[in-house]
Design an enzyme around this catalytic site. Structure first.
Site, mmCIF file in Angstrom:
data_model
loop_
_atom_site.group_PDB
_atom_site.id
_atom_site.type_symbol
_atom_site.label_atom_id
_atom_site.label_comp_id
_atom_site.label_asym_id
_atom_site.label_seq_id
_atom_site.Cartn_x
_atom_site.Cartn_y
_atom_site.Cartn_z
ATOM 1 N N LYS A 85 -12.654 -8.162 -8.411
ATOM 2 C CA LYS A 85 -12.996 -8.461 -7.024
ATOM 3 C C LYS A 85 -14.393 -9.068 -6.999
ATOM 4 C CE LYS A 85 -10.112 -5.020 -4.735
ATOM 5 N NZ LYS A 85 -10.056 -3.776 -3.956
ATOM 6 N N LYS A 92 0.844 -1.188 0.000
ATOM 7 C CA LYS A 92 0.000 0.000 0.000
ATOM 8 C C LYS A 92 0.882 1.242 0.000
ATOM 9 C CE LYS A 92 -4.214 -1.510 0.006
ATOM 10 N NZ LYS A 92 -5.037 -1.275 -1.192
ATOM 11 N N GLU A 137 -1.138 0.225 -9.138
ATOM 12 C CA GLU A 137 -2.609 0.196 -9.062
ATOM 13 C C GLU A 137 -3.134 1.513 -8.509
ATOM 14 O OE1 GLU A 137 -4.178 -3.447 -7.433
ATOM 15 O OE2 GLU A 137 -5.733 -2.418 -6.309
ATOM 16 N N GLN A 191 -11.025 -7.415 -1.265
ATOM 17 C CA GLN A 191 -11.840 -6.312 -0.731
ATOM 18 C C GLN A 191 -11.784 -6.331 0.796
ATOM 19 O OE1 GLN A 191 -13.390 -3.929 -3.095
ATOM 20 N NE2 GLN A 191 -12.815 -3.106 -1.115
ATOM 21 N N ASP A 201 -8.674 -0.376 -10.159
ATOM 22 C CA ASP A 201 -9.367 -1.146 -9.108
ATOM 23 C C ASP A 201 -10.698 -0.455 -8.814
ATOM 24 O OD1 ASP A 201 -10.219 -2.552 -6.900
ATOM 25 O OD2 ASP A 201 -8.652 -1.849 -5.543
ATOM 26 N N ASP A 235 -0.093 -0.187 -4.638
ATOM 27 C CA ASP A 235 -1.487 0.253 -4.767
ATOM 28 C C ASP A 235 -1.671 1.551 -3.983
ATOM 29 O OD1 ASP A 235 -4.202 0.629 -4.882
ATOM 30 O OD2 ASP A 235 -4.747 -1.241 -3.885
HETATM 31 C C1 MUC Z 1 -7.402 -2.591 -2.519
HETATM 32 O O1 MUC Z 1 -6.956 -3.281 -3.424
HETATM 33 O O2 MUC Z 1 -7.527 -1.397 -2.735
HETATM 34 C C2 MUC Z 1 -8.545 -1.227 0.116
HETATM 35 C C3 MUC Z 1 -9.532 -0.384 -0.252
HETATM 36 C C4 MUC Z 1 -10.417 -1.113 -1.065
HETATM 37 O O3 MUC Z 1 -11.449 -0.732 -1.605
HETATM 38 O O4 MUC Z 1 -9.971 -2.369 -1.205
HETATM 39 C C5 MUC Z 1 -8.814 -2.561 -0.425
HETATM 40 C C6 MUC Z 1 -7.745 -3.219 -1.203
HETATM 41 MG MG MG Z 2 -6.698 -1.528 -4.819
#
Ligand code: MUC
Ligand code: MG
Length: 367
Positions: free
Chosen positions: A266, A162, A217, A294, A242, A191
């Site tokens: 997702k 992240k 991402e 998610q 995403d 991401d």
């Molecule tokens: C992600 O891939 O972003 C964090 C916020 C969301 O909506 O999903 C998670 C993981």
């Molecule tokens: Mg994401």
């Protein structure tokens, strides 16, 4: 095969360690268990994880929309009428995780009725996926220690890091520390959850140019239309859409508009029915695909692997399947097990998993 009842049961299970990222943080899994009953006595299950910061849904809102809008529209339909279920849910805008949990519970009920696994119903390509672990914000040393523990305990060698904090060096230092500690035997990608501007993203990517990243991402908002296009054009790795690509139409718009070159699927937000559409679209457009997380519990992670294992394209990359490990407990009778860096589907009918009634009684919040 007729649907006789739909239940939406809220539950809450704390995380051992909260997950922090640019658009929010999660301390407790306050999800909704959706159960679809049929006149054969079959019960299909799935879970909806409300993510207010991503989709605007809340736990109470998911319960209400399932009870008041969706359940009355699907009761009486056959499990084989999945397109009709999708069309009826589609009359309501938004509410992606509520719709998806209902859709996946219908598929689970269908698999149980036919005595066939969901993965076989969908495509049957494989029975497992490699696992990618998502690392939330922390100090560099703690994030390195978590990645090493995931590698040593579960054999995981793909990590999504992240990013999206300010200044961006907070994150680029973490990614550099991970590459230095873990070497070239692991795959790393980042991401941003829309945390940076396009210019910050470009600078951060330049600073990480020697770190051999797999993907980038959602580094900046897709609504920054020209900035995002400018960023994606200069990115030398696939750029994953995403949360900017929740529906098949969003995927089309983002990709044809030059705002993404890869997509996260997702199941928590596109179920199995709409995820098939995103998958087929991605295949047709020649996009890289990652099965995303998610912040799912074990039931949601089983849905992700059940779908991801079904197709060649989705098994090519590791799926984000491990964040349930950070929860203090879960609902299933037999916990999911990651070993050798892989998560396998369960051999039984439907999703092949059972909700433990004692655990549900302990964690449900509506009684
Ligand atoms: C992600 O891939 O972003 C964090 C916020 C969301 O909506 O999903 C998670 C993981
Ligand atoms: Mg994401």
């Amino acid at each position: 095969m007729k649907i006789t009842k739909v239940e939406a049961i809220p539950f809450a299970i704390p995380y051992r360690k909260p997950l922090r990222f640019a658009s929010g943080e999660v301390h407790v899994a306050e999800h909704v268990l959706v159960r679809v009953h049929t006149d054969d006595g079959v019960v299909g299950v799935a879970e909806a994880p409300p993510r207010p910061f991503t989709y605007g849904e809340t736990q109470d809102g998911i319960r209400a929309v399932v009870d008041q809008l969706f359940a009355p529209q699907v009761v009486g339909l056959s499990l084989l009428e999945r397109e009709t279920v999708a069309a009826r849910l589609g009359r309501t805008v938004g509410n992606p995780t509520a719709k998806s949990a209902l859709d996946m519970a219908v598929w689970d009920a269908l698999g149980r009725t036919l005595d066939v696994g969901v993965t076989e119903l969908l495509g049957g390509f494989s029975d497992r996926m490699r696992v990618s672990h998502m690392l939330g914000f922390d100090e560099p040393a703690a994030m390195v220690a978590e990645a090493e523990a995931m590698r040593d305990t579960y054999g995981i060698t793909t990590f999504k890091v992240k990013v999206g904090r300010r200044p961006y060096r907070l994150d680029t230092e973490v990614v550099r520390a991970l590459r230095t500690a873990l070497g070239s035997t692991v795959d790393l990608y980042v991401d941003g959850n829309r945390g940076w501007s396009a210019a910050e993203s470009a600078r951060a990517m330049k600073e990480m140019a020697d770190l051999d990243l797999l993907f980038a991402e959602e580094l900046c908002p897709a609504d920054d239309v020209l900035g995002r296009r400018w960023l994606v054009q200069q990115c030398d790795v696939p750029f994953i859409a995403d949360e900017s690509a929740v529906t098949p139409a969003d995927v089309t718009r983002e990709v044809l508009g030059g705002s993404a070159t890869a997509v996260s699927i997702k199941t928590a937000r596109t179920g199995f029915t709409q995820s098939q559409r995103v998958h087929h679209l991605a295949e047709g457009l020649g996009l890289e695909v990652v099965m995303g997380n998610q912040i799912d519990g074990q039931l949601g992670s089983m849905c992700t692997v059940a779908f991801g294992a079904a197709y060649r394209l989705t098994t090519r990359r590791a799926g984000e399947l491990s964040n349930f490990l950070d929860m203090t407990d879960d609902l299933l009778t037999e916990p999911l097990e990651i070993s050798g860096g892989e998560l396998a589907i369960r051999p039984g009918a439907g999703l092949g998993v059972e909700v433990d009634p004692d655990k549900l009684a302990r964690y449900r919040t509506d009684t």
